[in-house]
Design a protein around this motif. Structure first.
Motif, short mmCIF file in Angstrom:
data_model
loop_
_atom_site.label_atom_id
_atom_site.label_comp_id
_atom_site.label_asym_id
_atom_site.label_seq_id
_atom_site.Cartn_x
_atom_site.Cartn_y
_atom_site.Cartn_z
N UNK A 14 1.13 -11.17 -3.29
CA UNK A 14 -0.03 -10.87 -2.44
C UNK A 14 -1.10 -10.14 -3.25
N UNK A 15 -0.67 -9.18 -4.08
CA UNK A 15 -1.61 -8.43 -4.91
C UNK A 15 -2.31 -9.36 -5.90
N UNK A 32 -3.01 -2.50 -10.56
CA UNK A 32 -2.50 -1.32 -9.84
C UNK A 32 -3.28 -1.09 -8.55
N UNK A 33 -4.58 -1.30 -8.60
CA UNK A 33 -5.41 -1.12 -7.39
C UNK A 33 -5.05 -2.18 -6.35
N UNK A 37 -3.73 -1.61 -2.53
CA UNK A 37 -4.36 -2.23 -1.37
C UNK A 37 -3.35 -3.02 -0.54
N UNK A 38 -2.46 -3.73 -1.20
CA UNK A 38 -1.41 -4.47 -0.49
C UNK A 38 -0.49 -3.49 0.23
N UNK A 39 -0.12 -2.41 -0.43
CA UNK A 39 0.75 -1.41 0.21
C UNK A 39 0.08 -0.86 1.47
N UNK A 40 -1.21 -0.56 1.39
CA UNK A 40 -1.94 -0.06 2.56
C UNK A 40 -1.95 -1.11 3.66
N UNK A 41 -2.14 -2.36 3.29
CA UNK A 41 -2.13 -3.44 4.27
C UNK A 41 -0.79 -3.61 4.95
N UNK A 42 0.26 -3.23 4.25
CA UNK A 42 1.61 -3.29 4.83
C UNK A 42 1.96 -2.03 5.61
N UNK A 43 1.01 -1.09 5.68
CA UNK A 43 1.23 0.12 6.47
C UNK A 43 1.82 1.29 5.72
N UNK A 45 1.48 4.41 2.59
CA UNK A 45 0.48 5.28 1.99
C UNK A 45 0.09 4.85 0.57
N UNK A 46 1.06 4.32 -0.17
CA UNK A 46 0.79 3.90 -1.54
C UNK A 46 1.87 2.91 -1.98
N UNK A 47 1.72 2.37 -3.21
CA UNK A 47 2.65 1.36 -3.70
C UNK A 47 4.05 1.94 -3.85
N UNK A 48 4.18 3.15 -4.33
CA UNK A 48 5.52 3.75 -4.50
C UNK A 48 6.23 3.89 -3.17
N UNK A 49 5.51 4.30 -2.13
CA UNK A 49 6.10 4.42 -0.80
C UNK A 49 6.53 3.05 -0.29
#
Length: 182
Positions: A14-15, A32-33, A37-43, A45-49
């Protein structure tokens, strides 16, 4: 069932698609950005979460995605005037089993969806819907500026947040609340 590795690969793909789509619009972003953005779209806070959540085994039992309140209405024209004209929602789907029978429709705005029904068995008149939101004071100003003849709601300060309660023409109450931190 999707494995953890498949879920992560799907998110990374997706990224990559996002970067390609943005690059086609002359908006270059680092990988990385795009992951953030994909992590935020999945709900998340960030990629690590997001990765941490994907690493956990699937929860056993149900997972609720959203609730869509059904509100009883009695007059289609009044419902459209109030929900679309005054509150600024957009009409979505509409359904009648045949012409002349009761209406069931969806209205939506900024991520909130409501179902409105003329069917007597779908909901009780006088229901209340609690809607957590951001920007309650701006929304209040928007509503007041419309000078709607049947409602001039105010914002009340409750212990849990600022609440804009708006009654509809059918006795239902929408409680838009901007929660306080903590």
């Amino acid at each position: 069932m999707t494995t953890v590795d498949q879920a992560k690969a799907k998110a990374k793909a997706m990224a990559k698609r996002l970067r390609v789509a943005l690059a086609a619009r002359n908006l270059a972003v680092p990988h990385a950005t795009a992951l953030e953005l994909v992590a935020a779209g999945l709900g998340h806070d960030d990629w690590n979460t997001a990765c941490s959540a994907l690493d956990r085994p699937a929860e056993i039992g149900p997972r609720f995605v959203e609730a869509i309140p059904i509100l009883r209405i009695f007059d289609e024209a009044k419902a459209r005037e109030f929900y679309c004209g005054f509150l600024g929602f957009e009409a979505g789907f509409e359904h009648r089993f045949e012409p002349g029978l009761p209406l069931y429709m969806e209205v939506a705005r900024a991520g909130l969806r409501l179902h409105l029904s003329e069917h007597h068995g779908d909901a009780s008149p006088g229901s209340a819907v609690f809607v957590p939101m951001r920007g309650v004071h701006a929304y209040h100003r928007e509503l007041i500026d419309k000078r709607y003849g049947y409602a001039r709601p105010g914002v009340d300060q409750a212990p849990w947040g600022d609440v804009l309660e708006v009654p509809d023409p059918f006795g239902n109450r929408l409680r838009f609340c901007e929660r306080r931190d903590g």
